[in-house]
Design a protein around this motif. Structure first.
Motif, PDB file in Angstrom:
ATOM      1  N   LYS A  12      -4.329  24.641  54.211  1.00  0.00           N
ATOM      2  CA  LYS A  12      -3.137  25.387  53.695  1.00  0.00           C
ATOM      3  C   LYS A  12      -1.942  25.252  54.608  1.00  0.00           C
ATOM      4  O   LYS A  12      -2.073  25.059  55.653  1.00  0.00           O
ATOM      5  CB  LYS A  12      -3.581  26.744  53.473  1.00  0.00           C
ATOM      6  CG  LYS A  12      -3.911  27.528  54.719  1.00  0.00           C
ATOM      7  CD  LYS A  12      -4.527  28.783  54.825  1.00  0.00           C
ATOM      8  CE  LYS A  12      -4.760  29.545  56.116  1.00  0.00           C
ATOM      9  NZ  LYS A  12      -5.400  30.819  56.128  1.00  0.00           N
ATOM     10  N   THR A  69     -11.285  28.804  63.150  1.00  0.00           N
ATOM     11  CA  THR A  69     -11.025  28.071  64.453  1.00  0.00           C
ATOM     12  C   THR A  69     -11.323  28.893  65.722  1.00  0.00           C
ATOM     13  O   THR A  69     -12.065  28.292  66.582  1.00  0.00           O
ATOM     14  CB  THR A  69      -9.424  28.003  64.582  1.00  0.00           C
ATOM     15  OG1 THR A  69      -9.174  27.123  63.458  1.00  0.00           O
ATOM     16  CG2 THR A  69      -9.062  27.679  65.834  1.00  0.00           C
ATOM     17  N   GLY A  87      -8.868  25.718  60.262  1.00  0.00           N
ATOM     18  CA  GLY A  87      -7.672  25.188  60.221  1.00  0.00           C
ATOM     19  C   GLY A  87      -6.965  24.717  61.264  1.00  0.00           C
ATOM     20  O   GLY A  87      -6.639  23.381  61.569  1.00  0.00           O
ATOM     21  N   THR A  88      -6.572  25.675  62.105  1.00  0.00           N
ATOM     22  CA  THR A  88      -5.485  25.630  63.161  1.00  0.00           C
ATOM     23  C   THR A  88      -6.127  24.437  64.332  1.00  0.00           C
ATOM     24  O   THR A  88      -5.373  23.643  64.935  1.00  0.00           O
ATOM     25  CB  THR A  88      -5.504  26.834  63.884  1.00  0.00           C
ATOM     26  OG1 THR A  88      -4.893  27.648  63.011  1.00  0.00           O
ATOM     27  CG2 THR A  88      -4.364  26.621  65.058  1.00  0.00           C
ATOM     28  N   ARG A 100       0.052  27.145  61.903  1.00  0.00           N
ATOM     29  CA  ARG A 100       0.785  27.109  60.504  1.00  0.00           C
ATOM     30  C   ARG A 100       2.071  27.765  60.727  1.00  0.00           C
ATOM     31  O   ARG A 100       2.309  28.516  61.471  1.00  0.00           O
ATOM     32  CB  ARG A 100      -0.022  27.671  59.506  1.00  0.00           C
ATOM     33  CG  ARG A 100      -1.308  26.992  59.073  1.00  0.00           C
ATOM     34  CD  ARG A 100      -2.121  27.750  58.219  1.00  0.00           C
ATOM     35  NE  ARG A 100      -2.676  28.948  58.629  1.00  0.00           N
ATOM     36  CZ  ARG A 100      -3.810  29.045  59.235  1.00  0.00           C
ATOM     37  NH1 ARG A 100      -4.621  27.795  59.422  1.00  0.00           N
ATOM     38  NH2 ARG A 100      -4.281  30.045  59.785  1.00  0.00           N
TER      39      ARG A 100
END
Ligand SMILES: *Cc1c(COP(=O)(O)O)cnc(C)c1O
Length: 232
Positions: free
Chosen positions: A35, A203, A220-221, A227
């Motif tokens: 994302k 994460t 994600g991170t 982000r």
């Protein structure tokens, strides 16, 4: 920031977490949460062997799907509005965020139009936070009983978003709880309901989540870096 190093690092930590609790690493699917990240980052991850990607916005799935199509497995992990189901129904491999009968019925209806059986998870709210979606544990059995006969969805398991905590150990009880709920629900022998997916851990806490039984972690991170939401 080096996506290759990051993916290797995350995979290594998943492996270590599995070893530490005597689980096979094959039991855990890494979902790379892409994302807000550009197509170039997704492409890089794909070239490094990532197959499963997570997105939380319909628009981002449809835009990136145009580029990658079914080369990747798309996981819808964010809140899904019923009026947007139709845009992603034939693109996603799993919808993790089903938290109402209404949404389940619309997914079923849209899936039927494409002659698909769509895998879903029920999102459960373990820690009460007004800002988070998900149904309460108390309402889960009733929901399962209501969705069990919908022919074009398959309930594969449960998902939760744990609170942000600075010490991941503080979320251990959340993950233990979700696993217990999954076991309890399977023991109820509801027709067509036999769940084995636990989508939990991000994460900050995916290692703890794996120790408590996660079969899908959404990271994600740790893979793509922080982000940037300000650029819109
Ligand atoms: C953004 C997001 C993630 C990934 O979060 P990180 O902390 O960046 O790993 C996981 N799950 C959901 C539902 C998300 O929205």
């Amino acid at each position: 920031m080096n996506i290759q190093n990051n993916i290797n690092q995350v995979k290594k930590e998943i492996e270590n977490a599995c070893i530490s609790c005597n689980r096979s690493v094959d039991e855990v699917t890494l979902i790379a949460v892409t994302k807000t990240k550009p197509v170039e980052a997704v492409e890089q991850a794909m070239k490094l062997g990532i197959i499963d990607v997570g997105e939380n916005k319909v628009q981002e799935i449809t835009a990136k799907y145009l580029v990658f199509e079914d080369q990747l497995k798309w996981h819808m992990i964010g809140h899904l509005q019923t009026n947007k189901v139709k845009y992603i129904i034939d693109k996603v491999s799993m919808i993790h965020s089903v938290d109402s009968l209404k949404l389940a019925c619309i997914i079923d209806k849209e899936a039927r139009k494409h002659d698909l059986i769509v895998d879903i998870l029920i999102q459960v709210m373990i820690v009460n936070e007004d800002t988070k979606y998900g149904i309460n544990e108390e309402a889960l059995e009733e929901l399962l009983n209501q969705v069990k006969d919908l022919k074009n969805i398959k309930v594969k398991g449960l998902m939760t978003i744990a609170p942000y905590v600075s010490n991941p150990e503080d979320n251990r009880a959340v993950f233990t709880k979700l696993r217990k709920i999954l076991i309890d629900m399977n023991l109820k022998n509801i027709d067509n309901i036999n769940m084995d997916v636990l989508s939990m851990g991000m994460t900050n806490d995916y290692k703890v989540a794996i120790e408590e039984g996660a079969t899908m972690v959404r990271v994600g991170t740790a893979i793509f870096g922080e982000r940037n939401y300000t650029k819109g």
